[in-house]
Design an enzyme around this catalytic site. Structure first.
Site, mmCIF file in Angstrom:
data_model
loop_
_atom_site.group_PDB
_atom_site.id
_atom_site.type_symbol
_atom_site.label_atom_id
_atom_site.label_comp_id
_atom_site.label_asym_id
_atom_site.label_seq_id
_atom_site.Cartn_x
_atom_site.Cartn_y
_atom_site.Cartn_z
ATOM 1 C CB CYS A 3 0.045 -32.498 -29.022
ATOM 2 S SG CYS A 3 -0.470 -33.383 -30.483
ATOM 3 N NE ARG A 28 2.425 -33.542 -23.337
ATOM 4 C CZ ARG A 28 1.447 -33.561 -22.446
ATOM 5 N NH1 ARG A 28 1.715 -33.311 -21.184
ATOM 6 N NH2 ARG A 28 0.219 -33.807 -22.790
ATOM 7 C CD1 TRP A 72 1.472 -39.240 -31.600
ATOM 8 C CD2 TRP A 72 3.645 -39.193 -31.100
ATOM 9 N NE1 TRP A 72 1.932 -40.518 -31.625
ATOM 10 C CE2 TRP A 72 3.246 -40.533 -31.322
ATOM 11 C CE3 TRP A 72 4.974 -38.927 -30.768
ATOM 12 C CZ2 TRP A 72 4.148 -41.602 -31.226
ATOM 13 C CZ3 TRP A 72 5.848 -39.996 -30.664
ATOM 14 C CH2 TRP A 72 5.439 -41.305 -30.889
ATOM 15 C CG ASN A 98 -2.928 -32.491 -26.243
ATOM 16 O OD1 ASN A 98 -2.907 -33.437 -27.033
ATOM 17 N ND2 ASN A 98 -2.516 -32.585 -24.998
ATOM 18 N N GLY A 99 -5.607 -33.139 -28.481
ATOM 19 C CA GLY A 99 -6.848 -33.902 -28.405
ATOM 20 C C GLY A 99 -7.239 -34.378 -29.792
ATOM 21 C CD GLU A 451 8.878 -51.985 -15.877
ATOM 22 O OE1 GLU A 451 7.895 -52.305 -16.561
ATOM 23 O OE2 GLU A 451 9.337 -50.830 -15.858
ATOM 24 C CE LYS A 455 11.153 -49.363 -18.416
ATOM 25 N NZ LYS A 455 10.030 -48.868 -17.658
ATOM 26 C CD GLU A 458 10.320 -48.127 -22.287
ATOM 27 O OE1 GLU A 458 10.253 -48.367 -21.078
ATOM 28 O OE2 GLU A 458 9.488 -47.411 -22.877
ATOM 29 C CG HIS A 474 5.126 -74.878 -22.139
ATOM 30 N ND1 HIS A 474 4.725 -76.192 -22.215
ATOM 31 C CD2 HIS A 474 5.370 -74.641 -20.824
ATOM 32 C CE1 HIS A 474 4.701 -76.722 -21.001
ATOM 33 N NE2 HIS A 474 5.096 -75.798 -20.140
ATOM 34 C CE LYS A 573 7.201 -40.150 -18.185
ATOM 35 N NZ LYS A 573 7.871 -41.400 -17.773
#
Ligand code: F6R
Length: 578
Positions: A3, A28, A72, A98-99, A451, A455, A458, A474, A573
């Site tokens: 959050c 975030r 969130w 937050n937490g 990577e 990208k 997402e 394989h 984020k």
């Protein structure tokens, strides 16, 4: 909870400042938001969904002191009721948090048994009711007396009707105070503060603070303490989009500077790496991929073994080695990475943090910290922070190898600038009509493939997988088809010929291939459907340049598909839960 919190006290309309602050924290990730002010009693407004034009709905909210929150969901669905702030039974106390309060189930039970009415399903609401129980004294004392009852992590802001100011408390969750002239702010990170001040105080774990028009007072273990006022290096412009359609594109274009600013500042080998015979790296997501690239570079240049562990695994499955542990985390707040470093510390293993955020939680955990200089990264997808991580890691590998990898500032800058000029129209067309894409490479280009795929998936929501090129036959071969492009990074060097052979095997299955390699590579050009030339740069810079091109490919593809690029669905984020 992932959050964001913000508080304001000063001469302005608090609701307006808070909404602007919450917008700065949007990156975030959140599913609901809210605010409360000291107006006519406690005035509040909270909603599920985007902040959008909340200032219209909150236009009538008065008061010059208030607290706000982007949520969130972790305890209870994202709806209006579970959004913060949460109030006590009397409606005179409001709290944002937050937490995670780990013992909230017992606390809820006992509060209910004592007659409290709890309206939401959140862990946070218990805090408001506990403060209510301690309300015989002033708010500062009431919060102080509440904290020992809480198990877990928190950054808390609280206000009480009829009492001036905001009370703030922190434990294992970041909280920074902004100091302006006659006005004070508090927030989960500095982005909401930048418009008002560049002077900040980072609260320490266990700190309790009181912010009012007359100043900030900080207490630790019962005694008043003085924390240093630090200067933020980031200007307001740096934190804004600067004319680009998305933060991600702006941040991709900031990479030449992020790379060279970082290379410039990493001058000495951190003490814990002096004479080391091996290294362990822990990280998550893109930072983990940076660690893997480092492994290939450092093992070759320094001839020391480098182990790279996913931070989320390390804590539970630690390898029997006492080599120094490097935690890479751009935000400095990733719970898994911080927990991994903490576990290393418990075993007396030396720790080093690489981060982009001054004073972030990881810097308090690790024995030493090396900062990258990427500036604030607003887009959820990591781009310039990833490139700055590579800059730190290349510098460390160089310092560990008696500078055998030294590159001039100009070389890195130039290679990235050249990569940014890449024309990839045809490749974007091919990718945006695909449902699945494979990315392959060998050596350091294997994590570059990981990577690139991360990208792509997402931000475009296209299913993309990175593979070591030799592994494709394989299993994944079963999925190759005319509709499934493969992006292959094939540079001159020891793996060139085997990569060419791998690409031919894929072509034989009618798979379209987009190759990244030397523009002068005739063999590659002949077999690839599209050849994207890589800049002509030193080998250590090739993974950097290839990554930049793959970032742009993901961005352009996501843009062509009309995606919400800076805030991809379901992502945040800062991932501050394990
Ligand atoms: C991907 C991305 C994430 C982060 C990961 C670690 O674009 O942004 O995968 O890399 O959450 O974050 P930090 O580096 O802040 O620890």
């Amino acid at each position: 909870m992932m959050c964001g919190i913000v508080g304001y006290t000063g001469p302005r309309n608090a609701a307006r400042v808070l909404i602007e602050g919450l917008k700065q924290l949007e990156y975030r990730g959140y599913d609901s938001f809210g605010l409360a002010t000291l107006g006519n009693g406690i005035e509040w407004y909270k909603r599920a969904g985007r902040i959008g034009e909340a200032e219209k709905d909150a236009a009538g909210i008065g008061g010059k002191t208030g607290i706000g929150h982007t949520r969130w969901a972790t305890h209870g669905i994202p709806d209006d009721c579970n959004a913060h702030p949460h109030l006590d039974c009397t409606g005179r106390i409001a709290v944002v948090h937050n937490g995670i309060i780990e013992n909230y189930t017992e606390l809820r039970r006992s509060l209910k048994a004592r007659g409290h009415i709890l309206r939401s399903e959140t862990d946070t609401e218990v805090i408001a009711h506990l403060i209510e129980e301690h309300s015989g004294s002033n708010l500062l004392d009431a919060v102080r007396d509440t904290l020992p009852e809480l198990t877990g992590s928190y950054a808390i802001l609280a206000i009480r009707s009829g009492e001036e100011g905001i009370v703030a408390a922190r434990k294992n969750s970041p909280l920074v105070i902004g100091v302006a002239d006659g006005e004070y702010l508090a927030a989960s990170d500095s982005t909401p503060l930048i418009d008002y001040t560049s002077r900040v105080i980072y609260l320490e774990d266990g700190d309790l603070a009181h912010l009012s028009a007359s100043g900030v007072r900080i207490f630790h273990e019962g005694a008043e303490v003085v924390r240093p006022v630090e200067r933020l290096g980031w200007s307001p412009e740096e934190a804004r989009r600067g004319g680009f359609p998305h933060f991600m594109l702006k941040e991709i274009y900031e990479q030449p500077g992020a790379f060279s600013d970082t290379v410039r500042t990493v001058c000495d080998l951190p003490e814990i790496l002096l004479g080391c015979r091996g290294l362990t790296v822990v990280a998550c997501g893109s930072s983990y991929h940076a660690g893997l690239i480092f492994k290939y570079i450092a093992e070759e240049a320094c001839q020391i073994p480098v182990r790279v562990d996913l931070a989320s695994e390390y804590k539970y499955f630690m390898a029997p080695t006492r080599d120094p542990v490097i935690g890479i985390t751009q935000s400095g707040e990733t719970a898994d990475t911080n927990a991994a470093l903490q576990s290393a510390k418990v075993h007396n293993i030396p720790t080093l943090a690489i981060t982009n955020v001054l004073g972030s939680s990881v810097t308090r955990i690790a024995d030493e910290t090396v900062y990258m200089r990427a500036g604030p990264e607003m887009s959820v997808a990591a781009t310039k922070s990833f490139i700055a991580e590579l800059a730190v890691l290349i510098r460390l590998a160089s310092l560990l190898s008696d500078r055998s990898l030294d590159i001039t500032l100009d070389q890195g800058h130039r290679a990235i600038e050249e990569a940014l000029l890449t024309d990839m129209g045809e490749a974007v067309q091919m990718c945006s009509s695909a449902s699945h894409i494979f990315y392959v490479g060998r050596g350091p280009f294997y994590p570059v493939a990981l990577e690139g795929a991360l990208k792509m998936k997402e931000i475009s929501y296209i299913h993309a997988e990175g593979y070591a090129a030799g592994e494709i036959k394989h299993g994944p071969f079963a999925l190759l088809s005319r509709e499934t492009p493969v992006i292959a990074v094939c540079t001159p060097g020891s793996t060139h010929d085997v990569m060419i052979a791998n690409i031919k095997e894929m072509e034989a299955r009618s798979t379209p291939v987009i190759a990244l390699g030397s523009g002068a590579d005739r063999e590659l050009d002949a077999i690839a459907d599209i050849l994207i030339p890589l800049p002509d740069a030193a080998p250590v810079l090739q993974p950097v340049a290839a990554t930049v091109i793959l970032q742009l490919l993901a961005y352009r593809t996501a843009d062509a598909l009309g995606r919400d690029i800076d805030k991809p669905r379901n992502l945040a984020k800062s991932v501050t839960v394990e």
